[in-house]
Design an enzyme around this catalytic site. Structure first.
Site, mmCIF file in Angstrom:
data_model
loop_
_atom_site.group_PDB
_atom_site.id
_atom_site.type_symbol
_atom_site.label_atom_id
_atom_site.label_comp_id
_atom_site.label_asym_id
_atom_site.label_seq_id
_atom_site.Cartn_x
_atom_site.Cartn_y
_atom_site.Cartn_z
ATOM 1 C CE LYS A 139 -2.092 -1.264 3.832
ATOM 2 N NZ LYS A 139 -1.438 -2.560 4.110
ATOM 3 N NE ARG A 173 -4.783 -1.548 9.810
ATOM 4 C CZ ARG A 173 -3.670 -1.092 9.239
ATOM 5 N NH1 ARG A 173 -3.614 0.126 8.776
ATOM 6 N NH2 ARG A 173 -2.610 -1.870 9.133
ATOM 7 N NE ARG A 216 6.962 -2.659 6.357
ATOM 8 C CZ ARG A 216 5.625 -2.593 6.375
ATOM 9 N NH1 ARG A 216 4.966 -2.078 5.364
ATOM 10 N NH2 ARG A 216 4.969 -3.060 7.409
ATOM 11 N NE ARG A 252 5.716 -0.593 10.578
ATOM 12 C CZ ARG A 252 4.606 -0.714 9.867
ATOM 13 N NH1 ARG A 252 4.520 -0.142 8.685
ATOM 14 N NH2 ARG A 252 3.595 -1.391 10.330
ATOM 15 N NE ARG A 296 1.638 -5.268 11.363
ATOM 16 C CZ ARG A 296 2.804 -5.164 10.728
ATOM 17 N NH1 ARG A 296 3.856 -5.832 11.157
ATOM 18 N NH2 ARG A 296 2.900 -4.376 9.686
HETATM 19 P P1 ADP Z 1 1.047 -1.914 7.418
HETATM 20 O O1 ADP Z 1 1.819 -0.990 6.505
HETATM 21 O O2 ADP Z 1 1.871 -3.049 7.887
HETATM 22 O O3 ADP Z 1 -0.287 -2.283 6.849
HETATM 23 P P2 ADP Z 1 0.399 0.408 9.019
HETATM 24 O O4 ADP Z 1 1.621 1.232 8.983
HETATM 25 O O5 ADP Z 1 -0.737 0.826 8.136
HETATM 26 O O6 ADP Z 1 0.776 -1.113 8.754
HETATM 27 O O7 ADP Z 1 -0.157 0.315 10.506
HETATM 28 C C1 ADP Z 1 0.679 -0.060 11.575
HETATM 29 C C2 ADP Z 1 -0.145 -0.230 12.849
HETATM 30 O O8 ADP Z 1 -0.798 1.022 13.167
HETATM 31 C C3 ADP Z 1 -1.292 -1.240 12.776
HETATM 32 O O9 ADP Z 1 -0.843 -2.557 13.065
HETATM 33 C C4 ADP Z 1 -2.237 -0.701 13.855
HETATM 34 O O10 ADP Z 1 -1.767 -1.011 15.155
HETATM 35 C C5 ADP Z 1 -2.112 0.802 13.673
HETATM 36 N N1 ADP Z 1 -3.077 1.340 12.691
HETATM 37 C C6 ADP Z 1 -2.785 1.927 11.490
HETATM 38 N N2 ADP Z 1 -3.891 2.339 10.858
HETATM 39 C C7 ADP Z 1 -4.937 2.022 11.685
HETATM 40 C C8 ADP Z 1 -6.346 2.166 11.589
HETATM 41 N N3 ADP Z 1 -6.916 2.725 10.495
HETATM 42 N N4 ADP Z 1 -7.106 1.717 12.622
HETATM 43 C C9 ADP Z 1 -6.544 1.152 13.709
HETATM 44 N N5 ADP Z 1 -5.224 0.969 13.866
HETATM 45 C C10 ADP Z 1 -4.411 1.397 12.866
HETATM 46 P P1 ADP Z 2 2.047 -2.038 3.143
HETATM 47 O O1 ADP Z 2 2.026 -0.547 3.165
HETATM 48 O O2 ADP Z 2 0.839 -2.611 2.463
HETATM 49 O O3 ADP Z 2 2.262 -2.654 4.490
HETATM 50 P P2 ADP Z 2 4.659 -1.731 1.800
HETATM 51 O O4 ADP Z 2 4.381 -0.836 0.647
HETATM 52 O O5 ADP Z 2 5.359 -1.145 2.967
HETATM 53 O O6 ADP Z 2 3.290 -2.496 2.249
HETATM 54 O O7 ADP Z 2 5.488 -2.989 1.240
HETATM 55 C C1 ADP Z 2 5.934 -4.036 2.110
HETATM 56 C C2 ADP Z 2 7.343 -4.479 1.698
HETATM 57 O O8 ADP Z 2 7.284 -5.156 0.431
HETATM 58 C C3 ADP Z 2 8.327 -3.334 1.503
HETATM 59 O O9 ADP Z 2 9.585 -3.762 1.937
HETATM 60 C C4 ADP Z 2 8.310 -3.079 -0.017
HETATM 61 O O10 ADP Z 2 9.564 -2.584 -0.484
HETATM 62 C C5 ADP Z 2 8.015 -4.458 -0.579
HETATM 63 N N1 ADP Z 2 7.128 -4.440 -1.756
HETATM 64 C C6 ADP Z 2 6.081 -3.600 -1.985
HETATM 65 N N2 ADP Z 2 5.449 -3.901 -3.157
HETATM 66 C C7 ADP Z 2 6.120 -4.976 -3.663
HETATM 67 C C8 ADP Z 2 5.951 -5.769 -4.867
HETATM 68 N N3 ADP Z 2 4.956 -5.540 -5.728
HETATM 69 N N4 ADP Z 2 6.828 -6.785 -5.065
HETATM 70 C C9 ADP Z 2 7.819 -7.041 -4.165
HETATM 71 N N5 ADP Z 2 8.031 -6.333 -3.040
HETATM 72 C C10 ADP Z 2 7.197 -5.309 -2.779
#
Ligand code: ADP
Ligand code: ADP
Ligand code: ZN
Length: 215
Positions: free
Chosen positions: A13, A87, A126, A160, A171
């Site tokens: 994302k 979410r 990551r 992280r 998660r």
């Molecule tokens: P990821 O990139 O792994 O999807 P995020 O950076 O979006 O994770 O979120 C990290 C953490 O922040 C989540 O595991 C949760 O604890 C909290 N969080 C983020 N967005 C939300 C939301 N919209 N509602 C509730 N908790 C959230």
């Molecule tokens: P999210 O925000 O959904 O948690 P991220 O954008 O942070 O996901 O991506 C998670 C990890 O995977 C990062 O280390 C990123 O560089 C890698 N990544 C993202 N998109 C791809 C893809 N299409 N193929 C391979 N690796 C990816």
């Protein structure tokens, strides 16, 4: 144009949101980033948020809705990319109401579909630039020059606290229990689009572009 990027942790994302910010000048609203900022603020709320996040659980709807409301009020033009929000169904309803109040609507909800087995590798590899937030991966997206950020030249990187296999399990559980119902919710509203999140970054980005161009 306002869109949601929906998918489990590690789906890609943030990576796609940053590409859209660069290409289209859209405004990225990431509740994960806002909460990580709150975590370091040293406030009582920050401490509570840190505990919940480190366990891999969701922060309360009230807190995240408040954060989004604040950011939306201060932003103009460009269109929003909601990344990691909503979410829960309560957050989805609140977002609909907030957009309506701003005279805006949701143009597309893009589900980034991936399989769970791929997520462990995505999450454990990551790392991000401490200076500009660019997102990298040990295997799939290393920096061009080892130890130097491609975007800003920074040499400080972060991993992280919740990017480990144990917190990821929690998660994912939260995702399936609370967030995945949003797929049906937006499908029923007619705004759901699905892209293959397992393709490489450039191919995913092309698929996202296609969705936006027809929205
Ligand atoms: P990821 O990139 O792994 O999807 P995020 O950076 O979006 O994770 O979120 C990290 C953490 O922040 C989540 O595991 C949760 O604890 C909290 N969080 C983020 N967005 C939300 C939301 N919209 N509602 C509730 N908790 C959230
Ligand atoms: P999210 O925000 O959904 O948690 P991220 O954008 O942070 O996901 O991506 C998670 C990890 O995977 C990062 O280390 C990123 O560089 C890698 N990544 C993202 N998109 C791809 C893809 N299409 N193929 C391979 N690796 C990816
Ligand atoms: Zn950087």
């Amino acid at each position: 144009m306002n869109i949601i990027l929906l998918g489990p942790p590690g789906a890609g994302k943030v990576t796609q949101a940053k590409i859209l910010v660069d290409e289209r000048g859209m405004i990225q609203l990431s509740t994960g980033d806002m909460l990580r900022e709150a975590k370091t603020s040293g406030t009582e709320m920050g401490h509570r948020v840190a505990e919940v996040m480190n366990r891999g659980q969701l922060v309360t709807d009230e807190i995240v809705i408040g954060l989004i409301e604040e950011k939306m009020a201060g932003a103009t033009g460009g269109g929003f990319i909601f990344d990691g929000f909503p979410r829960t169904l309560a957050q989805a309803d609140a977002l609909g109401a907030m957009l309506a109040r701003h005279g805006e609507k949701l143009d597309a909800v893009i589900e980034m579909r991936v399989d769970d087995a791929a997520l462990v590798a995505r999450i454990t590899g990551r790392f991000t630039c401490a200076t500009c937030g660019a997102v990298y991966h040990d295997q799939t997206k290393p920096t061009a020059k080892a130890g130097v950020c491609d975007v800003c030249g920074g040499t400080h990187f972060l991993r992280r606290a919740d990017d480990n296999a144990d917190a990821l399990k929690q998660r994912l559980m939260e995702y399936y229990k609370k967030t995945s119902p949003l797929i049906g919710y937006y499908y029923a509203k007619g705004s759901l689009e699905v892209v293959d999140g397992l393709a490489d970054i450039g191919a995913v980005s092309a698929a996202v572009r296609k969705v936006l161009d027809k929205a």
